[in-house]
Design an enzyme around this catalytic site. Structure first.
Site, PDB file in Angstrom:
ATOM      1  N   ASP A  14       0.872  -1.170   0.000  1.00 34.23           N
ATOM      2  CA  ASP A  14       0.000   0.000   0.000  1.00 34.23           C
ATOM      3  C   ASP A  14       0.913   1.225   0.000  1.00 34.23           C
ATOM      4  OD1 ASP A  14      -2.400   1.561   0.289  1.00 34.23           O
ATOM      5  OD2 ASP A  14      -1.889   1.798   2.403  1.00 34.23           O
ATOM      6  N   ASP A  16      -0.105   4.993   0.912  1.00 32.42           N
ATOM      7  CA  ASP A  16      -0.343   5.982   1.959  1.00 32.42           C
ATOM      8  C   ASP A  16      -0.250   5.345   3.341  1.00 32.42           C
ATOM      9  OD1 ASP A  16      -0.956   7.671  -0.178  1.00 32.42           O
ATOM     10  OD2 ASP A  16      -3.053   7.062  -0.143  1.00 32.42           O
ATOM     11  N   GLY A  57      -7.997   3.695   3.529  1.00 33.01           N
ATOM     12  CA  GLY A  57      -7.680   2.573   2.649  1.00 33.01           C
ATOM     13  C   GLY A  57      -8.717   2.266   1.588  1.00 33.01           C
ATOM     14  N   ARG A  60     -12.192   6.432  -2.895  1.00 29.87           N
ATOM     15  CA  ARG A  60     -12.728   7.706  -2.412  1.00 29.87           C
ATOM     16  C   ARG A  60     -14.266   7.703  -2.326  1.00 29.87           C
ATOM     17  NH1 ARG A  60      -9.632  10.435  -5.475  1.00 29.87           N
ATOM     18  NH2 ARG A  60     -11.116  10.906  -7.112  1.00 29.87           N
ATOM     19  N   SER A 134      -5.628   5.218  -3.989  1.00 30.07           N
ATOM     20  CA  SER A 134      -5.481   6.619  -4.364  1.00 30.07           C
ATOM     21  C   SER A 134      -5.330   6.791  -5.871  1.00 30.07           C
ATOM     22  CB  SER A 134      -4.265   7.231  -3.659  1.00 30.07           C
ATOM     23  OG  SER A 134      -4.021   8.544  -4.137  1.00 30.07           O
ATOM     24  N   ASN A 136      -4.005   9.370  -6.994  1.00 35.58           N
ATOM     25  CA  ASN A 136      -2.810  10.213  -7.108  1.00 35.58           C
ATOM     26  C   ASN A 136      -1.519   9.411  -6.957  1.00 35.58           C
ATOM     27  OD1 ASN A 136      -4.364  12.752  -7.191  1.00 35.58           O
ATOM     28  ND2 ASN A 136      -4.861  12.236  -5.080  1.00 35.58           N
ATOM     29  N   ASP A 192      -1.368  -0.441   6.276  1.00 35.76           N
ATOM     30  CA  ASP A 192      -1.533   0.262   7.548  1.00 35.76           C
ATOM     31  C   ASP A 192      -2.992   0.437   7.930  1.00 35.76           C
ATOM     32  OD1 ASP A 192      -1.913   3.740   7.009  1.00 35.76           O
ATOM     33  OD2 ASP A 192      -1.967   2.214   5.445  1.00 35.76           O
TER      34      ASP A 192
END
Length: 238
Positions: A14, A16, A57, A60, A134, A136, A192
C-alpha cells in the site's frame, strides 16, 4: 528473506501510510471537506476514529458513502459532479482537489525505513508492486522518487477502469499479484489500514504485514482484521 517467510517472492505495498506519509495528508483533507458538510447539518466534526473506521484505505467514493451513512446523512449520489455540489461525487471531487493542493504546497514525506526496505527488496530480487486506492499514486511515486523501485502499479484509476471492488475486498491486491505473475500465496501484503489487512487475509495471501503508525489500539485492530505480524515501521523487518 528480509523478515518474510521463504515462499514469498512478491511484495505488494500500500502507498499511503506504508511507504509515504500521505496518510496524514489524506486525513487532513478528509477532515477539511467533511467538517464543511457536517457543519451544514449541525453535526459534530470529523474525527480520527471516523477516518480509521470509514474511509482509510478505501476508494474515495466508498469512503464518502460509508462515512455519510455512519452519520445518517442521505445525500444524492450525483455523477461526476463539480466540487461545489453537495453529492457523493461532489464531495469526493472536493476531497481529491484538497489532497492535490496539499501535496503541491507541502510535498510528500517518505518514511526512511520504507525507502531502505524498498532498496533492500530490489537488491534481493523481490518483485515490487504498489497497490493503492489513491488516484494520485503515480504523482506521489514520481514526486518522491520511489517510482524507480516499483515494477507495477494498481491504483484508484486501475480500480475504476477495471471495475475492481475496493478494500476490504481483495481484488486490487489480487490484480497486483497477477501483474507480478504469481499466486497470492507467493505474495506479501503491506498495509496500515484495517480494510487493507482484511483484504490481504480474505485474498489468502502468503503473509500480511500490518504497519501501525498510530497507537496500540490500532495495532490490536490490525491483528484482529488479519495481519500476521504488526510492526511500527518497515525498517523493523531489516
Amino acid at each position: 528473506m528480509l523478515g518474510l517467510p521463504d515462499p514469498i517472492s512478491v511484495c505488494l505495498f500500500d502507498l499511503d501510510g506504508v511507504l509515504t506519509d500521505t496518510a496524514a495528508v489524506h486525513r487532513a483533507a478528509w477532515k477539511h471537506v467533511f467538517d464543511e458538510v457536517l457543519a451544514k447539518h449541525d453535526q459534530k466534526p470529523f474525527s480520527t476514529d471516523d477516518y480509521n473506521d470509514y474511509v482509510d484505505g478505501k476508494p474515495r467514493l466508498d469512503g464518502v458513502r460509508d462515512f455519510l451513512k455512519s452519520r445518517d446523512l442521505d445525500l444524492p449520489e450525483g455523477d461526476d459532479d463539480a466540487s461545489d455540489v453537495e453529492t457523493v461525487h461532489g464531495i469526493a471531487t472536493r476531497k481529491n482537489d484538497e489532497v492535490q493542493r496539499r501535496i503541491a504546497r507541502d510535498g510528500v514525506e517518505v518514511y526512511p525505513g520504507s525507502r531502505r526496505y524498498l532498496e533492500a527488496a530490489a537488491a534481493a530480487g523481490l518483485r515490487r508492486v504498489v497497490v493503492s486506492s489513491s488516484a494520485n499514486t503515480e504523482q506521489v511515486l514520481r514526486v518522491t522518487g520511489l517510482e524507480k523501485f516499483i515494477e507495477h502499479r494498481v491504483d484508484g484509476r486501475t480500480i475504476d477502469e477495471q471495475g475492481l471492488a475496493g478494500k476490504p475486498a481483495p481484488d486490487s491486491f489480487l490484480e497486483g499479484a497477477r501483474l507480478a505473475g504469481v499466486e497470492p500465496a507467493a505474495a506479501v501484503v503491506f498495509e496500515d489500514a484495517t480494510s487493507g489487512v482484511e483484504a490481504g487475509a480474505r485474498g489468502h495471501f502468503g503473509y500480511v504485514v500490518g504497519i501501525n503508525r498510530l497507537d496500540q489500539g490500532h495495532a490490536r485492530d490490525l491483528a484482529k482484521h488479519g495481519a500476521d505480524v504488526v510492526i511500527d515501521d518497515l525498517g523493523d523487518l531489516l
